[in-house]
Motif scaffolding. Structure first.
Motif, PDB file in Angstrom:
ATOM      1  N   LEU A 148       0.825  -1.211   0.000  1.00  0.00           N
ATOM      2  CA  LEU A 148       0.000   0.000   0.000  1.00  0.00           C
ATOM      3  C   LEU A 148       0.856   1.256   0.000  1.00  0.00           C
ATOM      4  O   LEU A 148       0.516   2.254  -0.638  1.00  0.00           O
ATOM      5  N   LEU A 149       1.972   1.227   0.714  1.00  0.00           N
ATOM      6  CA  LEU A 149       2.864   2.386   0.717  1.00  0.00           C
ATOM      7  C   LEU A 149       3.418   2.657  -0.685  1.00  0.00           C
ATOM      8  O   LEU A 149       3.560   3.813  -1.095  1.00  0.00           O
ATOM      9  N   CYS A 150       3.703   1.605  -1.419  1.00  0.00           N
ATOM     10  CA  CYS A 150       4.231   1.781  -2.774  1.00  0.00           C
ATOM     11  C   CYS A 150       3.168   2.292  -3.739  1.00  0.00           C
ATOM     12  O   CYS A 150       3.478   3.038  -4.668  1.00  0.00           O
ATOM     13  N   LEU A 151       1.921   1.882  -3.515  1.00  0.00           N
ATOM     14  CA  LEU A 151       0.855   2.244  -4.446  1.00  0.00           C
ATOM     15  C   LEU A 151       0.234   3.601  -4.146  1.00  0.00           C
ATOM     16  O   LEU A 151      -0.542   4.107  -4.954  1.00  0.00           O
ATOM     17  N   ARG A 152       0.544   4.188  -3.006  1.00  0.00           N
ATOM     18  CA  ARG A 152      -0.038   5.485  -2.660  1.00  0.00           C
ATOM     19  C   ARG A 152       0.867   6.651  -3.011  1.00  0.00           C
ATOM     20  O   ARG A 152       0.496   7.810  -2.790  1.00  0.00           O
ATOM     21  N   SER A 153       2.032   6.401  -3.525  1.00  0.00           N
ATOM     22  CA  SER A 153       2.932   7.475  -3.955  1.00  0.00           C
ATOM     23  C   SER A 153       3.759   6.965  -5.120  1.00  0.00           C
ATOM     24  O   SER A 153       3.850   5.753  -5.359  1.00  0.00           O
ATOM     25  N   GLY A 154       4.344   7.913  -5.844  1.00  0.00           N
ATOM     26  CA  GLY A 154       5.202   7.530  -6.941  1.00  0.00           C
ATOM     27  C   GLY A 154       4.439   7.195  -8.211  1.00  0.00           C
ATOM     28  O   GLY A 154       3.242   7.434  -8.341  1.00  0.00           O
ATOM     29  N   PRO A 155       5.119   6.582  -9.183  1.00  0.00           N
ATOM     30  CA  PRO A 155       4.505   6.349 -10.496  1.00  0.00           C
ATOM     31  C   PRO A 155       3.412   5.294 -10.498  1.00  0.00           C
ATOM     32  O   PRO A 155       2.699   5.166 -11.494  1.00  0.00           O
ATOM     33  N   LEU A 156       3.247   4.528  -9.428  1.00  0.00           N
ATOM     34  CA  LEU A 156       2.187   3.518  -9.378  1.00  0.00           C
ATOM     35  C   LEU A 156       0.931   4.014  -8.680  1.00  0.00           C
ATOM     36  O   LEU A 156      -0.032   3.253  -8.536  1.00  0.00           O
ATOM     37  N   SER A 157       0.926   5.251  -8.244  1.00  0.00           N
ATOM     38  CA  SER A 157      -0.245   5.792  -7.560  1.00  0.00           C
ATOM     39  C   SER A 157      -1.239   6.340  -8.583  1.00  0.00           C
ATOM     40  O   SER A 157      -0.858   6.878  -9.618  1.00  0.00           O
ATOM     41  N   VAL A 158      -2.514   6.177  -8.278  1.00  0.00           N
ATOM     42  CA  VAL A 158      -3.581   6.658  -9.153  1.00  0.00           C
ATOM     43  C   VAL A 158      -3.901   8.091  -8.755  1.00  0.00           C
ATOM     44  O   VAL A 158      -4.277   8.341  -7.608  1.00  0.00           O
ATOM     45  N   PRO A 159      -3.760   9.068  -9.660  1.00  0.00           N
ATOM     46  CA  PRO A 159      -3.947  10.471  -9.286  1.00  0.00           C
ATOM     47  C   PRO A 159      -5.396  10.796  -8.991  1.00  0.00           C
ATOM     48  O   PRO A 159      -6.299  10.450  -9.748  1.00  0.00           O
ATOM     49  N   GLY A 160      -5.619  11.440  -7.854  1.00  0.00           N
ATOM     50  CA  GLY A 160      -6.930  12.002  -7.546  1.00  0.00           C
ATOM     51  C   GLY A 160      -7.995  11.030  -7.121  1.00  0.00           C
ATOM     52  O   GLY A 160      -9.144  11.407  -6.950  1.00  0.00           O
ATOM     53  N   ARG A 161      -7.675   9.765  -6.924  1.00  0.00           N
ATOM     54  CA  ARG A 161      -8.710   8.827  -6.529  1.00  0.00           C
ATOM     55  C   ARG A 161      -8.070   7.642  -5.815  1.00  0.00           C
ATOM     56  O   ARG A 161      -6.873   7.415  -5.893  1.00  0.00           O
ATOM     57  N   ARG A 162      -8.901   6.864  -5.118  1.00  0.00           N
ATOM     58  CA  ARG A 162      -8.436   5.679  -4.425  1.00  0.00           C
ATOM     59  C   ARG A 162      -8.846   4.431  -5.202  1.00  0.00           C
ATOM     60  O   ARG A 162      -9.806   4.442  -5.964  1.00  0.00           O
ATOM     61  N   THR A 163      -8.099   3.364  -4.978  1.00  0.00           N
ATOM     62  CA  THR A 163      -8.424   2.110  -5.642  1.00  0.00           C
ATOM     63  C   THR A 163      -9.763   1.601  -5.147  1.00  0.00           C
ATOM     64  O   THR A 163     -10.016   1.533  -3.940  1.00  0.00           O
ATOM     65  N   GLY A 164     -10.643   1.239  -6.070  1.00  0.00           N
ATOM     66  CA  GLY A 164     -11.977   0.794  -5.713  1.00  0.00           C
ATOM     67  C   GLY A 164     -11.983  -0.552  -5.019  1.00  0.00           C
ATOM     68  O   GLY A 164     -11.037  -1.347  -5.113  1.00  0.00           O
ATOM     69  N   ALA A 165     -13.086  -0.823  -4.331  1.00  0.00           N
ATOM     70  CA  ALA A 165     -13.214  -2.086  -3.605  1.00  0.00           C
ATOM     71  C   ALA A 165     -13.231  -3.271  -4.562  1.00  0.00           C
ATOM     72  O   ALA A 165     -12.676  -4.336  -4.258  1.00  0.00           O
ATOM     73  N   ALA A 166     -13.855  -3.115  -5.730  1.00  0.00           N
ATOM     74  CA  ALA A 166     -13.913  -4.213  -6.691  1.00  0.00           C
ATOM     75  C   ALA A 166     -12.513  -4.570  -7.192  1.00  0.00           C
ATOM     76  O   ALA A 166     -12.176  -5.750  -7.336  1.00  0.00           O
ATOM     77  N   THR A 167     -11.683  -3.554  -7.453  1.00  0.00           N
ATOM     78  CA  THR A 167     -10.318  -3.824  -7.911  1.00  0.00           C
ATOM     79  C   THR A 167      -9.515  -4.535  -6.837  1.00  0.00           C
ATOM     80  O   THR A 167      -8.769  -5.488  -7.123  1.00  0.00           O
ATOM     81  N   ARG A 168      -9.661  -4.106  -5.601  1.00  0.00           N
ATOM     82  CA  ARG A 168      -8.936  -4.768  -4.514  1.00  0.00           C
ATOM     83  C   ARG A 168      -9.405  -6.205  -4.328  1.00  0.00           C
ATOM     84  O   ARG A 168      -8.586  -7.116  -4.105  1.00  0.00           O
ATOM     85  N   LEU A 169     -10.703  -6.429  -4.409  1.00  0.00           N
ATOM     86  CA  LEU A 169     -11.232  -7.781  -4.240  1.00  0.00           C
ATOM     87  C   LEU A 169     -10.733  -8.701  -5.346  1.00  0.00           C
ATOM     88  O   LEU A 169     -10.339  -9.851  -5.082  1.00  0.00           O
ATOM     89  N   CYS A 170     -10.725  -8.213  -6.579  1.00  0.00           N
ATOM     90  CA  CYS A 170     -10.234  -9.028  -7.695  1.00  0.00           C
ATOM     91  C   CYS A 170      -8.749  -9.339  -7.537  1.00  0.00           C
ATOM     92  O   CYS A 170      -8.297 -10.469  -7.802  1.00  0.00           O
ATOM     93  N   THR A 171      -7.983  -8.341  -7.108  1.00  0.00           N
ATOM     94  CA  THR A 171      -6.548  -8.568  -6.918  1.00  0.00           C
ATOM     95  C   THR A 171      -6.292  -9.593  -5.830  1.00  0.00           C
ATOM     96  O   THR A 171      -5.434 -10.484  -5.972  1.00  0.00           O
ATOM     97  N   LEU A 172      -7.028  -9.497  -4.727  1.00  0.00           N
ATOM     98  CA  LEU A 172      -6.870 -10.467  -3.641  1.00  0.00           C
ATOM     99  C   LEU A 172      -7.235 -11.877  -4.102  1.00  0.00           C
ATOM    100  O   LEU A 172      -6.571 -12.850  -3.741  1.00  0.00           O
ATOM    101  N   TRP A 173      -8.292 -11.993  -4.902  1.00  0.00           N
ATOM    102  CA  TRP A 173      -8.675 -13.310  -5.404  1.00  0.00           C
ATOM    103  C   TRP A 173      -7.567 -13.900  -6.280  1.00  0.00           C
ATOM    104  O   TRP A 173      -7.221 -15.081  -6.153  1.00  0.00           O
TER     105      TRP A 173
END
Length: 405
Positions: free
Chosen positions: A178-203
């Motif tokens: 999460l620290l890597c995805l909240r800053s730098g080139p892998l962070s999504v500008p202006g929004r947070r990762t949706g619950a559906a995306t997180r659920l799919c990634t966890l699966w």
């Protein structure tokens, strides 16, 4: 009187001349004033005009060679911080309206740390409040190191200690990621990762660690009981976070530079696609090397599913970073659906008269093995995302702070 004199005079009908605005850009400026006022450089205006359907052919009606030249005039006409059209230098971009000196599209139009801004759309310059390049590079190595320690601890532990080690390791890896995805080139500008995306990634990650034996168990009439997971592939995927961040930044910086040097939207699209393919190939090479190295320390059988999953996660994140979160989420969900369809078909085949449902899965397992199923699912989804990225990331609007809609 002659015949010509006897003929009544033929009066030519009076045709009113077509009247248009003396300054054709003025109406366009009023229509997109909000975009022009918040833009940090002409590239952002060009991207916004592209989103609204303005092409190079449209720009020709406004007496400009392409959308970029039109965007430069719009940018110069909106005063900001005391800078006016008369205070900027000409760029020699192409024919412009009379009395207009377009600004140069260099680092003067962008914040001083222009290269840092180019790392991702809408990124702020990395100043003292941020980690900096060296600090963020070290941060991207953290998930791999933590995951390697967690898997090593899980392998050496027994009984309840193994469960505790697995839980603690999962929490630590998730926090580092999460620290890597909240800053730098892998962070999504202006929004947070949706619950559906997180659920799919966890699966997808859970299936990579525990679902490898599920088809075999169901085909054999089971499952007879729980089986041991194989979290070893997750070590290589966690180590691949670092090259994913580096490749994402490389793509963002190079795409921004090519956008600044392009002579039109078509010119940029032609240059952006090879850049996307080469960046993806570079990441896949790094991913394969890291998975092979991690496999030496944490042995496991099949390398292909992990490569396909890593490619899918990289392309999904790259699309989300550049404003295409919807297609990214769809690609992840499609891979999850394909993986979930395997046990669903095998279980549904146990119903009376439904044995034919298991035939495709049994044939695939007999021909290629159960590991081929997640590889096919993630590989097909990754190829679909790559095809979409070749179109979406070749637009100028994907490389500025302009919202995608």
């Amino acid at each position: 009187m002659s015949e010509r004199q006897d003929r009544p005079a033929m009066r030519r009908p009076h045709i009113a001349p077509r009247r248009g605005p003396a300054d054709p850009v003025k109406a366009l400026l009023h229509r997109h004033r909000e975009l022009c006022e918040r833009a940090v450089d002409p590239l952002e205006i060009a991207a916004g005009l592209e989103v609204h359907g303005v092409t190079d052919r449209t720009a020709a009606r406004f007496r400009h060679r392409d959308v970029f030249a039109l965007a430069e005039e719009l940018y110069a006409r909106v005063p900001r911080g005391g800078v006016t059209a008369s205070a900027v230098r000409g760029s020699g971009r192409g024919p412009a309206a009379p009395g207009f000196d377009p600004p140069s599209r260099d680092t003067e139009a962008c914040p001083r740390d222009a290269e840092a801004c180019a790392g991702r759309p809408g990124a702020r310059p990395r100043g003292a409040a941020s980690l900096g390049r060296v600090g963020y590079a070290a941060l991207t190595l953290t998930p791999g190191a933590v995951c390697a320690l967690a898997v090593a601890g899980w392998q050496t532990a027994e009984g309840t200690a193994r469960i505790v080690a697995a839980a603690a390791g999962t929490a630590a890896v998730a926090a580092a990621l999460l620290l890597c995805l909240r800053s730098g080139p892998l962070s999504v500008p202006g929004r947070r990762t949706g619950a559906a995306t997180r659920l799919c990634t966890l699966w997808l990650l859970a299936y990579a660690a525990y679902g490898h034996r599920l088809p075999d168990e169901l085909i054999g009439g089971g499952p007879a009981g729980p089986w041991a997971p194989t979290p070893q592939p997750l070590v290589g995927l966690a180590l691949a976070v670092a090259p994913a961040a580096w490749c994402a930044r490389l793509f963002g910086v190079r795409a921004r530079r090519r956008l600044a040097a392009s002579r039109g939207l078509a010119d940029f699209s032609t240059a952006a696609r090879p850049l996307l393919f080469s960046t993806t190939a570079l990441y896949l090479l790094c991913l394969a090397v890291l998975l092979a190295v991690a496999r030496l320390a944490f042995p496991y059988e099949h390398l292909g599913p992990a490569v396909a999953l890593g490619a899918l996660l990289f392309l999904a994140r790259l699309l989300a970073v550049h404003g295409s979160a919807g297609p990214s989420r769809t690609g992840l969900a499609a891979a999850c659906g394909l993986e979930l369809a395997v046990p669903t078909l095998l279980l549904a085949a146990r119903l009376p008269g439904c044995g034919f449902l298991a035939a495709p899965v049994e044939s695939a397992v007999a021909a290629w093995g159960s590991a081929a199923l997640p590889q096919l699912a993630c590989g097909a989804a990754a190829l679909a995302l790559l095809a979409h990225a070749a179109v979406a990331l070749s637009r100028a609007s994907a490389h500025t702070a302009v919202p995608s809609g």
